[in-house]
Write a protein that holds these residues in place. Structure first.
Motif, short mmCIF file in Angstrom:
data_model
loop_
_atom_site.label_atom_id
_atom_site.label_comp_id
_atom_site.label_asym_id
_atom_site.label_seq_id
_atom_site.Cartn_x
_atom_site.Cartn_y
_atom_site.Cartn_z
N ASP A 320 0.83 -1.22 0.00
CA ASP A 320 0.00 0.00 0.00
C ASP A 320 0.86 1.26 0.00
OD1 ASP A 320 -2.34 -1.52 0.02
OD2 ASP A 320 -2.41 -1.59 2.20
N GLY A 321 1.94 1.24 -0.77
CA GLY A 321 2.80 2.41 -0.91
C GLY A 321 3.78 2.63 0.23
N GLN A 322 3.73 1.81 1.27
CA GLN A 322 4.62 1.93 2.41
C GLN A 322 5.73 0.90 2.31
OE1 GLN A 322 4.81 3.98 5.36
NE2 GLN A 322 6.72 2.83 5.53
N TYR A 323 6.96 1.34 2.62
CA TYR A 323 8.10 0.42 2.64
C TYR A 323 8.22 -0.21 4.02
CZ TYR A 323 9.88 2.21 -1.81
OH TYR A 323 10.03 2.56 -3.12
N TYR A 324 8.53 -1.51 4.02
CA TYR A 324 8.83 -2.25 5.24
C TYR A 324 10.13 -3.02 5.01
CZ TYR A 324 3.94 -1.25 6.23
OH TYR A 324 2.74 -0.61 6.43
N LEU A 325 10.80 -3.35 6.10
CA LEU A 325 12.03 -4.13 6.02
C LEU A 325 11.93 -5.30 6.99
CD1 LEU A 325 15.65 -2.94 5.72
CD2 LEU A 325 15.06 -4.50 7.57
N ALA A 326 12.15 -6.51 6.48
CA ALA A 326 12.23 -7.70 7.32
C ALA A 326 13.69 -8.09 7.47
CB ALA A 326 11.43 -8.84 6.70
N ALA A 327 14.06 -8.61 8.64
CA ALA A 327 15.44 -8.99 8.89
C ALA A 327 15.48 -10.05 9.98
CB ALA A 327 16.26 -7.77 9.32
N LEU A 328 16.64 -10.67 10.15
CA LEU A 328 16.81 -11.68 11.18
C LEU A 328 16.90 -11.03 12.56
CD1 LEU A 328 19.54 -13.90 9.48
CD2 LEU A 328 17.07 -14.27 9.50
N ASN A 329 16.46 -11.75 13.57
CA ASN A 329 16.72 -11.32 14.94
C ASN A 329 18.23 -11.33 15.20
OD1 ASN A 329 14.00 -11.14 15.45
ND2 ASN A 329 13.87 -13.06 16.61
N PRO A 330 18.71 -10.46 16.07
CA PRO A 330 20.15 -10.46 16.38
C PRO A 330 20.63 -11.79 16.96
CG PRO A 330 19.13 -8.44 17.16
CD PRO A 330 18.02 -9.33 16.71
N GLU A 331 19.73 -12.52 17.63
CA GLU A 331 20.08 -13.81 18.22
C GLU A 331 19.95 -14.95 17.22
OE1 GLU A 331 18.71 -10.79 20.97
OE2 GLU A 331 17.64 -11.83 19.35
N LEU A 332 19.57 -14.64 15.99
CA LEU A 332 19.38 -15.64 14.93
C LEU A 332 18.37 -16.71 15.36
CD1 LEU A 332 23.02 -16.08 13.55
CD2 LEU A 332 21.23 -14.49 12.83
N ASN A 333 17.30 -16.25 16.02
CA ASN A 333 16.25 -17.16 16.48
C ASN A 333 14.89 -16.78 15.93
OD1 ASN A 333 15.75 -14.84 17.91
ND2 ASN A 333 15.83 -15.78 19.94
N GLY A 334 14.87 -16.00 14.84
CA GLY A 334 13.58 -15.62 14.25
C GLY A 334 13.72 -14.49 13.25
N VAL A 335 12.55 -14.05 12.76
CA VAL A 335 12.47 -13.00 11.74
C VAL A 335 11.54 -11.91 12.25
CG1 VAL A 335 11.84 -12.46 9.35
CG2 VAL A 335 12.87 -14.68 9.91
#
Length: 343
Positions: A320-335
């Motif tokens: 809907d015209g909005q930017y989002y960013l997905a990334a790993l958790n710092p502990e590498l235990n999720g997104v």
């Protein structure tokens, strides 16, 4: 004498004009540089996935790492992540010291903003009969065009292709060799482990598809880089072009300093942004470059560097015209996901 005097006056005018032109150009360049937006993490993160329960394949070391996120035909959001360090299918050693145990695990969310998406189990595993390395599945990326969803993925050595009508159930697209591979990348030292082409993502400009991915460079030995290839049909790809070669971060392994390339095009600025990761974990770093050339962001050249972000394995989502960013958790235990803005 009068003629000489006139020439001298004209010469002075010409010099002044040249100085004025150079001054205006310098102002213009400065103004243009001020218009290069910087990506900024905006607000609070929300977590959408955690380390899954793999039953008999569980280990204490397992981690969800590189992933892909997309909206399926039914409107649900799909997340597929490469799970590493599991007890899944030990696989075939690629050297006397190495074997791999990876596959793609899925989650589903009713909304992009929902927390803790529902686990969907193992979604994609290697097909050794089709030339794929057992246990070698790596980062997926889904590109939607017309009525099809195209899944690009790494099979440990090659970039391969599958497709789907619903964005959930995929089938491999087999080429003339009866296998789903599109291309591999350069190896060196006679060790096939380092022929890895992985972490693909695709954008389309005009009638041309650009596939960005990471692999290892011929020179220097044991070094990583980001590459790109182009195609007009998703089957036949050009020779590779090295698009970035980023220094290692805080002593991290230079073989993995251009991981998980993501490219975003800001039309209003005619700029392509490249995000590449140097390090995972608590000291995560991703470097961002901007360029008007989608096939060059700086090879041992930081003149196009925009910023660094304390994240790993980013994926950019536009909804809907909005930017989002997905990334790993710092502990590498999720997104997790956060809003992204451009300042």
């Amino acid at each position: 004498m009068e003629l000489v005097h006139r020439k001298m006056k004209l010469k002075g005018v010409e010099n002044n004009c040249l100085l004025l032109i150079f001054f205006l150009i310098s102002i213009g360049l400065g103004a243009q540089s001020d218009k290069v937006p910087i990506p900024v993490l905006d607000g609070e993160w929300w977590q959408i996935a955690s380390t899954p329960d793999l039953g008999e394949y569980n280990t204490k070391e397992q981690q969800p790492v590189d992933f892909g996120i997309w909206k399926a035909k039914d409107g649900t959001w799909q997340l597929w992540s490469c799970i590493r360090n599991s007890n899944f299918a030990p696989g075939t050693p690629l050297s006397s010291e190495y074997s791999t145990t990876r596959f793609l695990y899925g989650w589903e969310g009713k909304s992009l903003f929902e927390k803790d998406w529902k686990p969907q189990g193992i979604k994609w595993t290697a097909e050794p009969s089709l030339g794929e390395t057992p246990g070698g599945m790596q980062a997926p990326y889904v590109f939607k065009e017309d009525n099809f969803y195209y899944l690009f993925y790494g099979d440990w050595q090659r970039i391969s292709l599958a497709k789907s009508l619903d964005g959930k159930n995929f089938e491999r697209v087999l080429g003339g060799n009866g296998q789903p591979d599109l291309f591999a990348e350069y190896g060196y030292g006679g060790n096939t482990f380092y022929t890895q082409a992985r972490d693909p993502m695709v954008v389309k400009k005009g009638n041309t598809y650009y596939c960005y991915y990471t692999s290892h460079a011929d020179e220097p030995i044991n070094d990583g880089a980001a590459f790109a290839r182009t195609s007009v049909n998703m089957r036949d790809w050009s020779e590779s072009v090295m698009i970035s070669h980023t220094p290692a971060h805080k002593g991290s392994d230079p073989r993995f300093s251009d991981e998980c390339p993501q490219v975003v095009y800001l039309k209003e600025y005619n700029l392509y942004y490249l995000f590449v990761t140097q390090q995972y974990g608590k000291d995560s770093q991703t470097t961002v470059y901007a360029s008007q050339n989608p096939l060059y962001f700086g090879v041992d050249d930081d003149s196009r560097k925009v910023c660094t972000l304390p994240i790993a394995a980013p994926e950019i989502i536009i909804e809907d015209g909005q930017y989002y960013l997905a990334a790993l958790n710092p502990e590498l235990n999720g997104v997790r996901i956060i809003k992204l803005k451009w300042e």
